[in-house]
Write an enzyme that holds these catalytic residues in place. Structure first.
Site, PDB file in Angstrom:
ATOM      1  N   SER A  57       0.817  -1.210   0.000  1.00 51.70           N
ATOM      2  CA  SER A  57       0.000   0.000   0.000  1.00 51.70           C
ATOM      3  C   SER A  57       0.854   1.265   0.000  1.00 51.70           C
ATOM      4  O   SER A  57       1.996   1.270   0.466  1.00 51.70           O
ATOM      5  CB  SER A  57      -0.905   0.022   1.224  1.00 51.70           C
TER       6      SER A  57
HETATM    7  N1  SAH Z   1      -1.320  -4.773   3.938  1.00 52.40           N
HETATM    8  C1  SAH Z   1      -0.436  -4.781   2.776  1.00 52.40           C
HETATM    9  C2  SAH Z   1      -1.179  -4.615   1.482  1.00 52.40           C
HETATM   10  C3  SAH Z   1      -1.859  -5.840   1.133  1.00 52.40           C
HETATM   11  S1  SAH Z   1      -2.492  -5.917  -0.508  1.00 52.40           S
HETATM   12  C4  SAH Z   1       0.633  -3.715   2.935  1.00 52.40           C
HETATM   13  O1  SAH Z   1       1.052  -3.473   4.042  1.00 52.40           O
HETATM   14  O2  SAH Z   1       1.096  -3.145   1.970  1.00 52.40           O
HETATM   15  C5  SAH Z   1      -3.958  -6.841  -0.131  1.00 52.40           C
HETATM   16  C6  SAH Z   1      -3.750  -8.258   0.301  1.00 52.40           C
HETATM   17  O3  SAH Z   1      -5.033  -8.788   0.635  1.00 52.40           O
HETATM   18  C7  SAH Z   1      -3.183  -9.165  -0.769  1.00 52.40           C
HETATM   19  O4  SAH Z   1      -2.021  -9.785  -0.314  1.00 52.40           O
HETATM   20  C8  SAH Z   1      -4.310 -10.175  -1.021  1.00 52.40           C
HETATM   21  O5  SAH Z   1      -3.843 -11.473  -1.309  1.00 52.40           O
HETATM   22  C9  SAH Z   1      -5.055 -10.145   0.299  1.00 52.40           C
HETATM   23  N2  SAH Z   1      -6.422 -10.623   0.246  1.00 52.40           N
HETATM   24  C10 SAH Z   1      -7.375 -10.423  -0.706  1.00 52.40           C
HETATM   25  N3  SAH Z   1      -8.525 -11.043  -0.385  1.00 52.40           N
HETATM   26  C11 SAH Z   1      -8.325 -11.646   0.824  1.00 52.40           C
HETATM   27  C12 SAH Z   1      -9.119 -12.466   1.678  1.00 52.40           C
HETATM   28  N4  SAH Z   1     -10.383 -12.791   1.386  1.00 52.40           N
HETATM   29  N5  SAH Z   1      -8.573 -12.913   2.827  1.00 52.40           N
HETATM   30  C13 SAH Z   1      -7.286 -12.621   3.153  1.00 52.40           C
HETATM   31  N6  SAH Z   1      -6.475 -11.864   2.382  1.00 52.40           N
HETATM   32  C14 SAH Z   1      -6.977 -11.385   1.225  1.00 52.40           C
END
Ligand code: SAH
Length: 207
Positions: A57
């Site tokens: 992010s």
């Molecule tokens: N928090 C991260 C950004 C994550 S991007 C940071 O610090 O930058 C979003 C993440 O959510 C991805 O890795 C994706 O695989 C996960 N994701 C999407 N749908 C999900 C679900 N139903 N359960 C768990 N994780 C999920």
């Protein structure tokens, strides 16, 4: 360190007010979470690809969501994070909670996040490879729940796992998304809409 300081100054200018959040971001090496030769861009205020079609992010969004989640509280007991991704947001959260419970559906990302967070000495994070639509029932209720992928609607299970006075910060929508803040009150839930955002979709099931 100078580029990191420049990023923090920018976040402050863009409206992040919680100095404790800015301090923790200044001291957290984002470049360790950014691979693939993009390390030199780690302190730009921008999201970056981390593989498996996912992103780390944007720093402003990480700061904003942390600030909104805390809501003037210094430290929460338990935080649930949905979407560990590379683990950067988890590292920040771990410094504002006794314990962070982080759920990720893509196993390879979760493994890599775990490795880096261990290397950084973050010991109060528990990981689960699973579907965030279910939350993590074992450790509920949570004082804060943060979701970093966007569902079309707020998942019922996450509301159920929120403690009284607890807050959920979550992007909601499809092509157009907004950041929502839901607080559990004595009589139900209070919902507020914050800024427009852009997150990867929250997908059903494990990968
Ligand atoms: N928090 C991260 C950004 C994550 S991007 C940071 O610090 O930058 C979003 C993440 O959510 C991805 O890795 C994706 O695989 C996960 N994701 C999407 N749908 C999900 C679900 N139903 N359960 C768990 N994780 C999920």
């Amino acid at each position: 360190m100078r580029t990191r300081q420049r990023l923090i100054d920018r976040l402050r200018r863009e409206g992040i007010r919680n100095e404790a959040v800015l301090e923790v971001m200044l001291n957290t090496p984002r470049h360790l979470f950014v691979g693939g030769g993009l390390e030199h861009r780690a302190y730009d205020n921008t999201p970056l690809p981390i593989g498996s079609e996912q992103t780390i992010s944007q720093p402003y969004i990480v700061a904003l969501m942390t600030e909104l989640l805390l809501d003037d509280r210094e430290c929460l007991d338990k935080i649930l994070e949905i979407g560990t991704g590379c683990g950067y947001q988890s590292a920040i959260l771990s410094q504002f909670a006794k314990r962070v419970y982080s759920v990720e559906r893509i196993r390879t990302l979760q493994f890599e996040a775990r490795r880096i967070l261990k290397q950084l000495g973050c010991k109060n994070i528990a990981f689960m490879n699973g579907d965030g639509f279910n939350g993590w029932t074992t450790h509920q209720p949570y004082d804060g729940i943060i979701v970093t992928a966007a569902p079309r609607e707020i998942p019922e299970n996450l509301l159920k796992q929120l403690a009284l006075g607890g807050r959920l910060v979550i992007p909601v929508g499809d092509a157009e998304q907004t950041l929502r803040i839901v607080t559990r009150t004595r009589t139900g839930f209070h919902e507020a809409t914050h800024i427009a955002v852009r997150f990867v979709p929250m997908l059903q099931g494990r990968a």
